[in-house]
Design an enzyme around this catalytic site. Structure first.
Site, PDB file in Angstrom:
ATOM      1  N   LYS A 126      58.238  16.559  52.014  1.00 46.30           N
ATOM      2  CA  LYS A 126      59.066  16.057  50.904  1.00 46.30           C
ATOM      3  C   LYS A 126      60.255  16.983  50.651  1.00 46.30           C
ATOM      4  CE  LYS A 126      58.837  16.264  45.843  1.00 46.30           C
ATOM      5  NZ  LYS A 126      59.331  17.589  45.533  1.00 46.30           N
ATOM      6  N   ASN A 127      59.996  18.291  50.553  1.00 47.16           N
ATOM      7  CA  ASN A 127      61.064  19.203  50.126  1.00 47.16           C
ATOM      8  C   ASN A 127      62.076  19.514  51.215  1.00 47.16           C
ATOM      9  OD1 ASN A 127      60.045  19.154  47.590  1.00 47.16           O
ATOM     10  ND2 ASN A 127      58.878  21.055  47.794  1.00 47.16           N
ATOM     11  N   CYS A 143      59.958  17.917  38.011  1.00 47.25           N
ATOM     12  CA  CYS A 143      58.728  18.328  37.314  1.00 47.25           C
ATOM     13  C   CYS A 143      59.055  19.289  36.164  1.00 47.25           C
ATOM     14  CB  CYS A 143      57.798  19.024  38.300  1.00 47.25           C
ATOM     15  SG  CYS A 143      57.210  17.922  39.580  1.00 47.25           S
ATOM     16  N   ARG A 167      64.392  25.412  34.258  1.00 47.01           N
ATOM     17  CA  ARG A 167      64.745  25.323  35.686  1.00 47.01           C
ATOM     18  C   ARG A 167      66.264  25.441  35.796  1.00 47.01           C
ATOM     19  NH1 ARG A 167      61.095  20.947  38.889  1.00 47.01           N
ATOM     20  NH2 ARG A 167      61.706  22.277  40.628  1.00 47.01           N
ATOM     21  N   ASP A 187      71.807  28.397  37.757  1.00 41.95           N
ATOM     22  CA  ASP A 187      72.909  29.399  37.743  1.00 41.95           C
ATOM     23  C   ASP A 187      73.200  29.976  39.127  1.00 41.95           C
ATOM     24  OD1 ASP A 187      70.219  30.498  37.086  1.00 41.95           O
ATOM     25  OD2 ASP A 187      71.246  32.399  37.431  1.00 41.95           O
ATOM     26  N   ASP A 199      53.312  25.611  44.797  1.00 41.39           N
ATOM     27  CA  ASP A 199      53.032  24.168  44.874  1.00 41.39           C
ATOM     28  C   ASP A 199      51.594  23.884  45.288  1.00 41.39           C
ATOM     29  OD1 ASP A 199      56.346  23.236  46.098  1.00 41.39           O
ATOM     30  OD2 ASP A 199      55.605  23.838  44.133  1.00 41.39           O
ATOM     31  N   ILE A 237      56.312  32.103  39.605  1.00 37.69           N
ATOM     32  CA  ILE A 237      57.547  31.344  39.843  1.00 37.69           C
ATOM     33  C   ILE A 237      57.947  30.539  38.611  1.00 37.69           C
ATOM     34  CG2 ILE A 237      58.674  29.603  41.307  1.00 37.69           C
ATOM     35  CD1 ILE A 237      57.835  32.021  42.956  1.00 37.69           C
ATOM     36  N   ARG A 274      55.974  10.465  43.636  1.00 31.30           N
ATOM     37  CA  ARG A 274      57.253  11.099  44.026  1.00 31.30           C
ATOM     38  C   ARG A 274      57.092  11.912  45.293  1.00 31.30           C
ATOM     39  NH1 ARG A 274      59.246  15.035  40.161  1.00 31.30           N
ATOM     40  NH2 ARG A 274      60.717  15.320  41.841  1.00 31.30           N
TER      41      ARG A 274
HETATM   42  C1  EPZ Z   1      61.749  23.985  44.921  1.00 32.86           C
HETATM   43  O1  EPZ Z   1      62.194  23.895  43.582  1.00 32.86           O
HETATM   44  C2  EPZ Z   1      60.723  22.882  45.092  1.00 32.86           C
HETATM   45  N1  EPZ Z   1      61.343  21.585  44.839  1.00 32.86           N
HETATM   46  C3  EPZ Z   1      59.552  23.100  44.129  1.00 32.86           C
HETATM   47  O2  EPZ Z   1      58.559  22.149  44.482  1.00 32.86           O
HETATM   48  C4  EPZ Z   1      58.949  24.482  44.343  1.00 32.86           C
HETATM   49  O3  EPZ Z   1      57.971  24.723  43.349  1.00 32.86           O
HETATM   50  C5  EPZ Z   1      60.035  25.558  44.274  1.00 32.86           C
HETATM   51  O4  EPZ Z   1      61.110  25.241  45.188  1.00 32.86           O
HETATM   52  C6  EPZ Z   1      59.496  26.928  44.649  1.00 32.86           C
HETATM   53  O5  EPZ Z   1      58.968  26.883  45.950  1.00 32.86           O
HETATM   54  C7  EPZ Z   1      62.132  21.054  45.813  1.00 32.86           C
HETATM   55  O6  EPZ Z   1      62.315  21.634  46.877  1.00 32.86           O
HETATM   56  C8  EPZ Z   1      62.751  19.717  45.511  1.00 32.86           C
HETATM   57  P1  EPZ Z   1      63.560  27.570  43.085  1.00 32.86           P
HETATM   58  P2  EPZ Z   1      63.515  24.723  43.134  1.00 32.86           P
HETATM   59  O7  EPZ Z   1      65.023  27.430  42.935  1.00 32.86           O
HETATM   60  O8  EPZ Z   1      64.457  24.795  44.266  1.00 32.86           O
HETATM   61  C9  EPZ Z   1      64.480  30.296  39.301  1.00 32.86           C
HETATM   62  C10 EPZ Z   1      57.078  20.379  44.256  1.00 32.86           C
HETATM   63  O9  EPZ Z   1      55.982  20.331  43.683  1.00 32.86           O
HETATM   64  N2  EPZ Z   1      65.882  29.895  39.498  1.00 32.86           N
HETATM   65  O10 EPZ Z   1      63.010  28.175  44.328  1.00 32.86           O
HETATM   66  O11 EPZ Z   1      63.974  24.138  41.836  1.00 32.86           O
HETATM   67  C11 EPZ Z   1      63.577  29.156  38.893  1.00 32.86           C
HETATM   68  O12 EPZ Z   1      63.609  28.960  37.486  1.00 32.86           O
HETATM   69  C12 EPZ Z   1      58.231  21.081  43.579  1.00 32.86           C
HETATM   70  O13 EPZ Z   1      57.322  19.930  45.404  1.00 32.86           O
HETATM   71  C13 EPZ Z   1      66.874  30.458  38.701  1.00 32.86           C
HETATM   72  O14 EPZ Z   1      66.581  31.278  37.841  1.00 32.86           O
HETATM   73  O15 EPZ Z   1      62.862  26.152  42.874  1.00 32.86           O
HETATM   74  C14 EPZ Z   1      62.229  29.620  39.384  1.00 32.86           C
HETATM   75  O16 EPZ Z   1      61.677  30.519  38.442  1.00 32.86           O
HETATM   76  C15 EPZ Z   1      57.895  21.563  42.184  1.00 32.86           C
HETATM   77  N3  EPZ Z   1      68.166  30.097  38.899  1.00 32.86           N
HETATM   78  C16 EPZ Z   1      62.566  30.396  40.664  1.00 32.86           C
HETATM   79  O17 EPZ Z   1      63.951  30.706  40.566  1.00 32.86           O
HETATM   80  C17 EPZ Z   1      68.532  29.168  39.853  1.00 32.86           C
HETATM   81  O18 EPZ Z   1      69.746  28.883  40.000  1.00 32.86           O
HETATM   82  C18 EPZ Z   1      62.341  29.615  41.948  1.00 32.86           C
HETATM   83  O19 EPZ Z   1      62.991  28.371  41.801  1.00 32.86           O
HETATM   84  C19 EPZ Z   1      67.518  28.596  40.648  1.00 32.86           C
HETATM   85  C20 EPZ Z   1      66.206  28.973  40.458  1.00 32.86           C
END
Ligand code: EPZ
Length: 419
Positions: free
Chosen positions: A22-23, A117, A122, A125, A306, A328, A398
């Site tokens: 999916k991702n 989710c 989320r 930045d 995940d 995370i 989803r």
């Molecule tokens: C991706 O989300 C996945 N979704 C999530 O999977 C997964 O949990 C996550 O990566 C971590 O592996 C998709 O790929 C569509 P991140 P993403 O940016 O990209 C912080 C599922 O169940 N952060 O790696 O949104 C954030 O708040 C879903 O398939 C910032 O602070 O996650 C988090 O604490 C749920 N600023 C950490 O980084 C930013 O600009 C990791 O988030 C971006 C992120």
């Protein structure tokens, strides 16, 4: 409204085929906007996020043909707008990849803030920081993101936090930029490697994906005319591995890349599960009550967030007291309240939860709060004694293709019922 009605306990036994990731798919589809041509993508999971993305791309001028339920041919030569349909983009997370792709393709986009989710704050930045370093101007007004660039120029970008989305999004924007972009402190998930492989197949020049330094040499255009197969979904594979242990079963999980599951495999062995790694398939079976464990979720290759809820189901009936630290997401323990309704004894506090192992779970009506929580509740219903009803299936649909059929094929007593 639909619900899944599950009767247990049932030990899951047999073989299960894993779908495309999916991702990876939800990033590869927006990435096709960078191609001034036609390409074919197979092993694509037929899930609602993918179908929604196809609808969005068609509204932007793409022509999509579904050759099979898991293969599409997409023509992105005639993209006729820089506005993504705002009502659709807020329905899921991956709509933010339209920004990087459209900045690269057209130098402009207007898109709703992403949904997805509810796991706590989320922010995006780091995405915006990357786009601005490449020369774009990004502003957010009334829940809409406006991004514009008169040409993008490669730049060194250091990610303040390891972010899957920001790493992919900046990679998308950098592919057609002038010059070289270096993404440092990049995320290393298998789906990031898959997106880079897809783009390179279509003519990009990306090196180092899967390490924490990714180098992108800008090229003038991507021509497509190729077929790409999406990587198997390591999170779906891990979901079934944990279902085998939670249900006291024995499963052969096929069409997966076991290298992507090393942190989970190690934990399953540590708690007393059995694993036979065949490279592109993996057999997991139960032989005794799981030992307690301490789990800390981390960016890849650490234990994946995940798979945290699914592991929580296993630990809720393990021997002794276990702890999960969710590093995370701020709020990824909503599922524990639902497991407590089933007789678990879990205390969740902020980013940690304590699991006092109980002897068994009992069926109950439970509500899925997000995609992976939903998968966890299905596993709990299969393992529990009695009848479980899982609600809010839209979250599960989803990210999991034909979830109840896959579980039924390995012995689960599970039906999707419309209320
Ligand atoms: C991706 O989300 C996945 N979704 C999530 O999977 C997964 O949990 C996550 O990566 C971590 O592996 C998709 O790929 C569509 P991140 P993403 O940016 O990209 C912080 C599922 O169940 N952060 O790696 O949104 C954030 O708040 C879903 O398939 C910032 O602070 O996650 C988090 O604490 C749920 N600023 C950490 O980084 C930013 O600009 C990791 O988030 C971006 C992120």
């Amino acid at each position: 409204m639909e619900k899944l009605v599950i009767s247990g306990p049932t030990p899951l036994k047999g073989e299960v085929e894993i779908s495309g990731a999916k991702n990876a798919a939800v990033a590869i589809l927006p990435a096709t906007l960078l191609i001034n041509g036609v390409c074919t993508i197979n092993n694509i999971p037929n899930i609602s996020d993918v179908r929604l993305l196809c609808t969005i791309l068609e509204k932007m001028g793409a022509k999509i043909v579904w050759n099979t339920p898991n293969e599409i041919t997409i023509d992105t030569r005639h993209i006729n707008t820089t506005q993504a349909p705002l009502d659709l983009t807020s329905k899921f997370r991956a709509s933010y990849y339209l920004i990087g792709a459209m900045l690269g393709r057209k130098g402009e986009i207007e898109v709703g803030m992403p949904g997805g989710c509810k796991l706590g704050a989320r922010p995006i930045d780091q995405h915006i920081k990357g786009f601005e370093l490449l020369g774009a101007n990004v502003r957010t007004e009334n829940g809409t993101i406006y991004a514009k660039a008169n040409g993008l120029n490669g730049a060194p970008i250091y990610m303040d936090i390891v972010s899957v989305g920001a790493t992919i999004n900046v990679m998308l924007a950098a592919v057609l930029a002038k010059g070289t972009t270096i993404i440092d402190n990049a995320a290393k998930e298998p789906h990031i490697v898959d997106v880079a492989n897809f783009l390179n197949t279509m003519g990009a020049d990306i090196r180092g994906a899967g390490t924490d330094v990714i180098k992108i040499n800008g090229v003038s255009e991507l021509t497509g005319n190729k077929t790409y197969s999406v990587v198997p979904d390591q999170i779906e594979a891990g979901t079934f591995m944990l279902a085998a242990i939670a249900s006291k079963g024995d499963l052969l999980i096929k069409n997966c890349i076991t290298k992507h599951l090393e942190s989970l495999t190690a934990k399953i062995v540590e708690i007393g599960g059995n694993v036979e790694d065949n490279g592109d398939s993996i057999r997991v079976w139960y032989s005794k009550r799981p030992n307690k464990a301490i789990i800390k979720t981390l960016p890849y290759p650490g234990f994946p967030t995940d798979l945290q809820p699914q592991m929580g189901v296993v630990l809720s009936t393990a021997n002794g007291t276990s702890i999960i630290n969710e590093s995370i997401w701020e709020s990824r323990f909503q599922y524990t309240e639902e497991l407590n309704k089933m007789g678990a004894h879990i205390t969740a506090q902020g980013k940690s939860a304590i699991f006092e192992g109980v002897d068994e779970l009992f069926g109950a009506p439970v509500y899925s709060s997000d995609l992976r929580a939903g998968a966890a509740l299905i596993i709990a219903g299969i393992a529990a004694t009695g009848k479980t009803e899982v609600y809010n299936l839209e979250h599960i649909d989803r990210g999991y293709e034909n979830i109840e059929n896959k579980f039924r094929k390995i012995g689960a007593n599970i039906e999707r019922v419309s209320e």
